[in-house]
Design an enzyme around this catalytic site. Sequence first.
Site, mmCIF file in Angstrom:
data_model
loop_
_atom_site.group_PDB
_atom_site.id
_atom_site.type_symbol
_atom_site.label_atom_id
_atom_site.label_comp_id
_atom_site.label_asym_id
_atom_site.label_seq_id
_atom_site.Cartn_x
_atom_site.Cartn_y
_atom_site.Cartn_z
ATOM 1 N N ARG A 29 0.851 -1.349 0.283
ATOM 2 C CA ARG A 29 -0.181 -0.343 0.171
ATOM 3 C C ARG A 29 0.852 1.402 -0.312
ATOM 4 N NH1 ARG A 29 -6.003 0.136 -0.091
ATOM 5 N NH2 ARG A 29 -6.264 3.003 0.449
ATOM 6 N N ASN A 32 -10.797 17.224 0.091
ATOM 7 C CA ASN A 32 -11.865 15.587 -0.164
ATOM 8 C C ASN A 32 -13.349 16.496 -0.308
ATOM 9 O OD1 ASN A 32 -12.855 13.654 -0.396
ATOM 10 N ND2 ASN A 32 -12.578 12.870 0.978
ATOM 11 N N THR A 33 -14.674 15.224 -0.634
ATOM 12 C CA THR A 33 -15.652 16.070 -0.631
ATOM 13 C C THR A 33 -17.081 14.758 -0.025
ATOM 14 O OG1 THR A 33 -18.054 16.721 -1.648
ATOM 15 C CG2 THR A 33 -16.304 16.263 -3.402
ATOM 16 N N HIS A 34 -17.736 15.149 1.198
ATOM 17 C CA HIS A 34 -17.694 14.528 1.413
ATOM 18 C C HIS A 34 -19.607 14.017 1.635
ATOM 19 C CE1 HIS A 34 -19.012 10.953 4.669
ATOM 20 N NE2 HIS A 34 -19.511 11.102 4.804
ATOM 21 N N ASP A 77 -6.660 14.381 5.941
ATOM 22 C CA ASP A 77 -5.310 14.626 7.305
ATOM 23 C C ASP A 77 -5.948 12.775 7.178
ATOM 24 O OD1 ASP A 77 -7.833 13.459 8.700
ATOM 25 O OD2 ASP A 77 -6.796 14.850 10.261
ATOM 26 N N GLY A 126 -6.436 11.001 8.996
ATOM 27 C CA GLY A 126 -8.234 10.223 9.672
ATOM 28 C C GLY A 126 -8.506 10.273 8.687
ATOM 29 N N ASP A 172 -12.840 10.665 6.758
ATOM 30 C CA ASP A 172 -12.891 12.429 6.738
ATOM 31 C C ASP A 172 -12.754 12.988 7.938
ATOM 32 O OD1 ASP A 172 -14.421 11.207 4.189
ATOM 33 O OD2 ASP A 172 -15.487 9.923 5.225
HETATM 34 C C1 GRF Z 1 -20.044 12.095 -3.864
HETATM 35 O O1 GRF Z 1 -21.056 12.158 -3.496
HETATM 36 C C2 GRF Z 1 -18.577 11.923 -3.023
HETATM 37 O O2 GRF Z 1 -19.016 12.493 -1.851
HETATM 38 C C3 GRF Z 1 -19.039 10.264 -2.411
HETATM 39 O O3 GRF Z 1 -19.762 9.806 -3.829
HETATM 40 C C4 GRF Z 1 -20.142 10.841 -4.947
HETATM 41 C C5 GRF Z 1 -19.279 11.053 -5.486
HETATM 42 O O4 GRF Z 1 -19.963 11.250 -6.888
HETATM 43 N N1 GRF Z 1 -17.690 9.761 -2.086
HETATM 44 P P1 GRF Z 1 -19.088 11.485 -8.557
HETATM 45 O O5 GRF Z 1 -18.248 10.823 -8.893
HETATM 46 O O6 GRF Z 1 -18.697 13.137 -9.139
HETATM 47 O O7 GRF Z 1 -20.513 11.947 -9.198
#
Ligand code: GRF
Length: 202
Positions: A66, A108-110, A142, A144, A146
Site C-alpha cells: 500500500r 476531499n468532498t463528503h 488529514d 483520519g 473524513d
Molecule cells: C460524491 O457524493 C462523493 O462525496 C461521494 O461519492 C460521490 C461521487 O460522485 N464520495 P461523482 O463521482 O463525483 O459523481
Amino acid sequence: MRARLVVLVSGEGTNLQALIDACADEGYGADVVAVGADREGIAGLARAARAGIPTFTRRVKDYSSRADWDTALAESCAAHHADLVILAGFMKLVGPRFLDRFGGRCLNTHPALLPSFPGMHGVRDALGYGVKVTGCTVFIVDPGIDAGPVVAQRAVLVQDDDDEAALHERIKVAERALLVETVGRMVREGWSVHGRKVRIGN
Ligand code: GRF
C-alpha cells in the site's frame, strides 16, 4: 497564475465534470491539468478524455505494498505539478507518503455534514439515523477518515419519502456547487489553517 488542479476519481465523476466546466471560465483561476483514478473503465476517466485532459490510473493491486501505491499516486500528482489535489469521489484513503507531499493542499468532498456520518455510507447512515437535515462537506485531507479541517459545508433537507439514491442525488447537486465555489475561492483568495479552523482569504 492559474492554479493547477489534479482531480482523483473512482466513479461517475460528476464533481470532476463540474470542476472541468468551471475551469472553462477565464475568471475561475484554475485548470484541471490531470485526472487520476484507482481503477480502469470508469465514467470519470471518460469525462477527462472527452475534455482532452491527461489521465493516469494507479491500482493498489499493481503494487507490492500500500505504501508503494501511495508513493506512486503522489509521484503521479507531482509529475503534473499539482498545486491542489482534489479527491472527488475517490474511494481510497491516501497515506502518509501522499500527505508528506500534498498535506494541507489536498481536498476531499463528503456527502454528509461532518463530523456526522463519516465513512463509505454517509448518505445511508444519515437516512438510517433519521436526521432531518444532512448535506455535504469539503475538507482538507488529514490521516483520519473524513476527519480533516472543514473548509465549507452546505445543508440539504431530508424528505419523508427519500431513499438513499434520491437523497444522494440531491446532496450531489449541492456538493458540486459547493466544491466549485470553494475551490475557486481558495485558488483566487488563498487560505490558511489554524488548528481545525480554515480561513479563505487574508
Ligand atoms: C460524491 O457524493 C462523493 O462525496 C461521494 O461519492 C460521490 C461521487 O460522485 N464520495 P461523482 O463521482 O463525483 O459523481
